[in-house]
Design a protein around this motif. Sequence first.
Motif, mmCIF file in Angstrom:
data_model
loop_
_atom_site.group_PDB
_atom_site.id
_atom_site.type_symbol
_atom_site.label_atom_id
_atom_site.label_comp_id
_atom_site.label_asym_id
_atom_site.label_seq_id
_atom_site.Cartn_x
_atom_site.Cartn_y
_atom_site.Cartn_z
ATOM 1 N N LEU A 1 0.716 -1.183 -0.031
ATOM 2 C CA LEU A 1 -0.040 -0.105 -0.066
ATOM 3 C C LEU A 1 1.048 1.207 0.090
ATOM 4 C CD1 LEU A 1 -2.958 1.108 0.185
ATOM 5 C CD2 LEU A 1 -2.622 1.115 2.836
ATOM 6 N N ASN A 2 0.424 2.035 -0.836
ATOM 7 C CA ASN A 2 1.216 3.486 -0.691
ATOM 8 C C ASN A 2 1.509 4.053 0.593
ATOM 9 O OD1 ASN A 2 1.963 6.486 -1.425
ATOM 10 N ND2 ASN A 2 1.491 5.820 -3.677
ATOM 11 N N LYS A 3 2.597 4.579 0.942
ATOM 12 C CA LYS A 3 2.720 5.171 2.295
ATOM 13 C C LYS A 3 2.044 6.026 2.374
ATOM 14 C CE LYS A 3 5.891 1.746 3.433
ATOM 15 N NZ LYS A 3 5.816 1.041 4.468
ATOM 16 N N LYS A 4 2.006 6.856 1.513
ATOM 17 C CA LYS A 4 1.217 8.217 1.697
ATOM 18 C C LYS A 4 -0.441 7.983 2.226
ATOM 19 C CE LYS A 4 3.293 10.636 -2.045
ATOM 20 N NZ LYS A 4 3.249 11.206 -3.321
ATOM 21 N N LEU A 5 -0.919 6.872 1.899
ATOM 22 C CA LEU A 5 -2.372 6.699 2.356
ATOM 23 C C LEU A 5 -2.133 6.277 3.877
ATOM 24 C CD1 LEU A 5 -5.007 5.713 2.197
ATOM 25 C CD2 LEU A 5 -4.434 3.505 1.563
ATOM 26 N N LEU A 6 -1.211 5.695 4.259
ATOM 27 C CA LEU A 6 -1.222 5.221 5.548
ATOM 28 C C LEU A 6 -1.186 6.438 6.622
ATOM 29 C CD1 LEU A 6 0.966 2.186 5.750
ATOM 30 C CD2 LEU A 6 -1.421 2.022 6.042
ATOM 31 N N ASN B 1 -15.080 10.813 4.654
ATOM 32 C CA ASN B 1 -13.951 10.525 5.194
ATOM 33 C C ASN B 1 -13.296 9.177 4.952
ATOM 34 O OD1 ASN B 1 -14.471 12.785 6.650
ATOM 35 N ND2 ASN B 1 -15.532 11.834 8.309
ATOM 36 N N TYR B 2 -13.480 8.428 3.639
ATOM 37 C CA TYR B 2 -12.933 7.246 3.247
ATOM 38 C C TYR B 2 -11.962 7.375 2.408
ATOM 39 C CZ TYR B 2 -13.067 2.574 1.189
ATOM 40 O OH TYR B 2 -12.772 1.292 0.893
ATOM 41 N N GLN B 3 -10.804 6.496 2.758
ATOM 42 C CA GLN B 3 -9.754 6.316 1.878
ATOM 43 C C GLN B 3 -9.558 4.874 1.470
ATOM 44 O OE1 GLN B 3 -7.568 8.155 0.593
ATOM 45 N NE2 GLN B 3 -7.923 10.000 1.548
ATOM 46 N N SER B 4 -9.752 3.830 2.189
ATOM 47 C CA SER B 4 -9.596 2.539 1.747
ATOM 48 C C SER B 4 -10.276 1.373 2.770
ATOM 49 C CB SER B 4 -8.071 2.063 1.515
ATOM 50 O OG SER B 4 -7.218 2.094 2.816
ATOM 51 N N TRP C 1 -6.832 0.015 -7.406
ATOM 52 C CA TRP C 1 -7.413 1.163 -6.316
ATOM 53 C C TRP C 1 -6.723 2.506 -6.638
ATOM 54 C CZ3 TRP C 1 -11.249 -2.141 -5.472
ATOM 55 C CH2 TRP C 1 -12.084 -1.939 -4.458
ATOM 56 N N ARG C 2 -7.385 3.436 -6.496
ATOM 57 C CA ARG C 2 -6.756 4.740 -6.673
ATOM 58 C C ARG C 2 -5.475 4.862 -5.756
ATOM 59 N NH1 ARG C 2 -7.410 10.106 -4.675
ATOM 60 N NH2 ARG C 2 -8.549 9.501 -3.175
ATOM 61 N N THR C 3 -5.595 4.354 -4.516
ATOM 62 C CA THR C 3 -4.439 4.777 -3.421
ATOM 63 C C THR C 3 -3.428 3.626 -3.752
ATOM 64 O OG1 THR C 3 -5.941 3.309 -2.203
ATOM 65 C CG2 THR C 3 -6.116 5.627 -1.710
ATOM 66 N N TYR C 4 -3.470 2.721 -4.911
ATOM 67 C CA TYR C 4 -2.538 1.678 -5.166
ATOM 68 C C TYR C 4 -1.734 2.400 -6.266
ATOM 69 C CZ TYR C 4 -3.391 -1.450 -1.391
ATOM 70 O OH TYR C 4 -3.640 -2.158 -0.091
#
Length: 453
Positions: A3-8, A150-153, A205-208
């Motif tokens: 998972l992209n670190k920015k997401l976490l 407020n949703y990301q993944s 997924w956009r976050t990936y």
Amino acid sequence: MKLNKKLLTTGILAASLLAGQAHGAVSAAEAAKLGDSLTPMGAEKAGNGDEIPPWTGGLTTPPAGYKGDGIYVNPFPNETPKFTIDQSNVEQYADKLSPGQVALIKRYDDYFLPVYETHRTAAYPQHVMEQTVENATTVELIKDGNGLGNYQSATPFPIPQNGLEVIWNHITRYRGGSVQRNVGQVTPTVDGDFSVVEFQDELTWRTYLEDYEPGEDPNVLFYFKQAITAPARLAGNVLLVHETIDQVAEPRRAWVYNAGQRRVRRAPQVAYDGPGTAADGMRTSDNFDMFNGAPDRYNWELVGKKEMYIPYNSYKLVDPDLTYEQIIKAGHINQDLTRYELHRVWHIRATLKEGERHIYAQRDFYIDEDTWQASVIDHYDGRGELWRVAEAHAMQFYDHAVPWYAIEVLYDLLSGRYLVLGLTNEEENPYTFGVERQSRDYTPAALRRAGTR
């Protein structure tokens, strides 16, 4: 790919900042059940003292014989059915079946459910479970339930309060982040004759995305690309979808590339009850993945939770030693190759809103508590008659901690035909997880490159 670190960092920080401004799904005290009496994903951790065992972490270690090549070895090769449900005893078990499952058994003399020991194999990566726990107190339904705040993944509502939240859990569930698969689809005749349409699907997924930016295209949930690779008359046609979170405010963006015309066109019909790709009229666009897309045309009722016999741990159906002819039979798939287990499911009823249009006036969903995947869906027509029955034969991709489907089957009780999607037995490199993709790979301009014949 991880998972992209920015997401976490960005996703959790943003959720924390917004938590004080928005009404979360549940209180912190309620959310504390996650990882305690509930699994981190929201299922009841305890068993039922009989057939359903407690959840102990799922299947996280590949079985002996797995070579890491994506050819999934059956982790339960020596197990045999405890009993079967057929026309002779279906009424005895009807309370643990859907009306559609009962109808299939009654319609076909050779249709039965082989019931095996229950194994709660569902497992997820640690970051998905952690984000799901975080979501419990921060994510909310917005815009009459047609969007997520407020949703990301990960799973947005591990402790759902209504039917729409359960459906959003199915729509957004984790499927590996970024994956490519080569699968077959068939629509047999009543006599069982069929030809195979072969797809190469990509889901990211956009976050990936490799070039993911938190504020870039925030209403997009994931990108999906589907290229037909066979038969020759269809090969080269490509579908591209940008799946938006709030599809009422911004309908899903869809384009098709027609190899014969060598043109890219917008495809607004790829939604709701528009025709499914190369499906011979046997499924709608929103039948794909059992159900997908905007939920706005239905009222969603949380009927309750129940124990039910559903397809599960369906490793026989991905055996590369099988041919499609061994799976596809007249009227239904070869039930000797199926496996059913007793699991707890959420029962959700979708009823078409007054003034809205869809060929299905009612749909009854049975959602597995451990994976949030739709396991069985009964579809009713405008007269209130049972029409189609969908079954998802689930399995755990144990080398990537991904619960997903071996195949999806959609039976038409009126015509006696059916559709199977996701066949991999005769495909090369069926699944590749962690593919690296950038946003430019999912632009309309990229369709022509994907559609070379």
